[in-house]
Design a protein around this motif. Sequence first.
Motif, PDB file in Angstrom:
ATOM      1  N   TYR A 127       2.185  33.119  30.784  1.00  0.00           N
ATOM      2  CA  TYR A 127       3.192  32.765  31.785  1.00  0.00           C
ATOM      3  C   TYR A 127       4.374  33.719  31.736  1.00  0.00           C
ATOM      4  N   LEU A 128       4.752  34.128  30.539  1.00  0.00           N
ATOM      5  CA  LEU A 128       5.915  35.007  30.391  1.00  0.00           C
ATOM      6  C   LEU A 128       5.622  36.440  30.832  1.00  0.00           C
ATOM      7  N   ARG A 129       4.381  36.769  31.082  1.00  0.00           N
ATOM      8  CA  ARG A 129       4.056  38.070  31.687  1.00  0.00           C
ATOM      9  C   ARG A 129       4.415  38.060  33.178  1.00  0.00           C
ATOM     10  N   GLN A 130       4.426  36.862  33.766  1.00  0.00           N
ATOM     11  CA  GLN A 130       4.714  36.722  35.192  1.00  0.00           C
ATOM     12  C   GLN A 130       6.178  36.411  35.478  1.00  0.00           C
ATOM     13  N   TYR A 131       6.861  35.784  34.515  1.00  0.00           N
ATOM     14  CA  TYR A 131       8.228  35.309  34.733  1.00  0.00           C
ATOM     15  C   TYR A 131       9.134  35.782  33.598  1.00  0.00           C
ATOM     16  N   ASP A 132      10.418  35.920  33.896  1.00  0.00           N
ATOM     17  CA  ASP A 132      11.395  36.316  32.882  1.00  0.00           C
ATOM     18  C   ASP A 132      11.596  35.225  31.845  1.00  0.00           C
ATOM     19  N   ALA A 133      11.542  33.982  32.281  1.00  0.00           N
ATOM     20  CA  ALA A 133      11.720  32.837  31.383  1.00  0.00           C
ATOM     21  C   ALA A 133      11.031  31.633  32.007  1.00  0.00           C
ATOM     22  N   LEU A 134      10.750  30.648  31.173  1.00  0.00           N
ATOM     23  CA  LEU A 134      10.169  29.396  31.642  1.00  0.00           C
ATOM     24  C   LEU A 134      11.219  28.310  31.516  1.00  0.00           C
ATOM     25  N   LEU A 135      11.255  27.408  32.468  1.00  0.00           N
ATOM     26  CA  LEU A 135      12.185  26.286  32.441  1.00  0.00           C
ATOM     27  C   LEU A 135      11.375  25.005  32.303  1.00  0.00           C
ATOM     28  N   THR A 136      11.632  24.269  31.221  1.00  0.00           N
ATOM     29  CA  THR A 136      10.931  23.017  30.969  1.00  0.00           C
ATOM     30  C   THR A 136      11.936  21.965  30.522  1.00  0.00           C
ATOM     31  N   PRO A 137      11.584  20.699  30.621  1.00  0.00           N
ATOM     32  CA  PRO A 137      12.470  19.681  30.038  1.00  0.00           C
ATOM     33  C   PRO A 137      12.445  19.807  28.519  1.00  0.00           C
ATOM     34  N   ALA A 138      13.563  19.533  27.882  1.00  0.00           N
ATOM     35  CA  ALA A 138      13.631  19.579  26.420  1.00  0.00           C
ATOM     36  C   ALA A 138      13.269  18.242  25.812  1.00  0.00           C
ATOM     37  N   THR A 139      13.348  17.195  26.599  1.00  0.00           N
ATOM     38  CA  THR A 139      12.993  15.853  26.145  1.00  0.00           C
ATOM     39  C   THR A 139      12.184  15.167  27.231  1.00  0.00           C
TER      40      THR A 139
END
Length: 137
Positions: free
Chosen positions: A32-44
């Motif tokens: 995924y990080l090859r396609q995007y600069d960063a990933l956004l996910t919930p932390a909880t």
Amino acid sequence: MGTYMLSSGYSDEYYSRAKQAQRAVCNELKNYLRQYDALLTPATADVAYRMGEKILDPLQMYTGDIMTVNVNLAGLPAIVVRSRAGVDHEGVEHLPLGMQFIGPHFGESQLLEIAHAFEVSTISTKFPERDILSSYL
């Protein structure tokens, strides 16, 4: 039980399975990080809980960290920021949700820039002025 597993020759099998799972998690996140600069996910898995609400329930507090396990397994840098809290159109108060930005190896400086931009663009509530934890310790 752990000593029995280790002494009975099971350690190699379980270690191999654990390393296999770790590689799978790491490879998926890296793809995924090859396609995007960063990933956004919930932390909880849930919104922030009210002060003192779960302090006596260690299991609930433990499950609050479950969404960060994959990042730790992959050895990737991540930063958690709080999302916007506020009141909806019906006057119902909503507590903030922790959002986790995940970056590639050695991408810490970029993650800090992204997290700062996120916080600046979404901040809408004030932090408490008093020490909120001292009364619970």
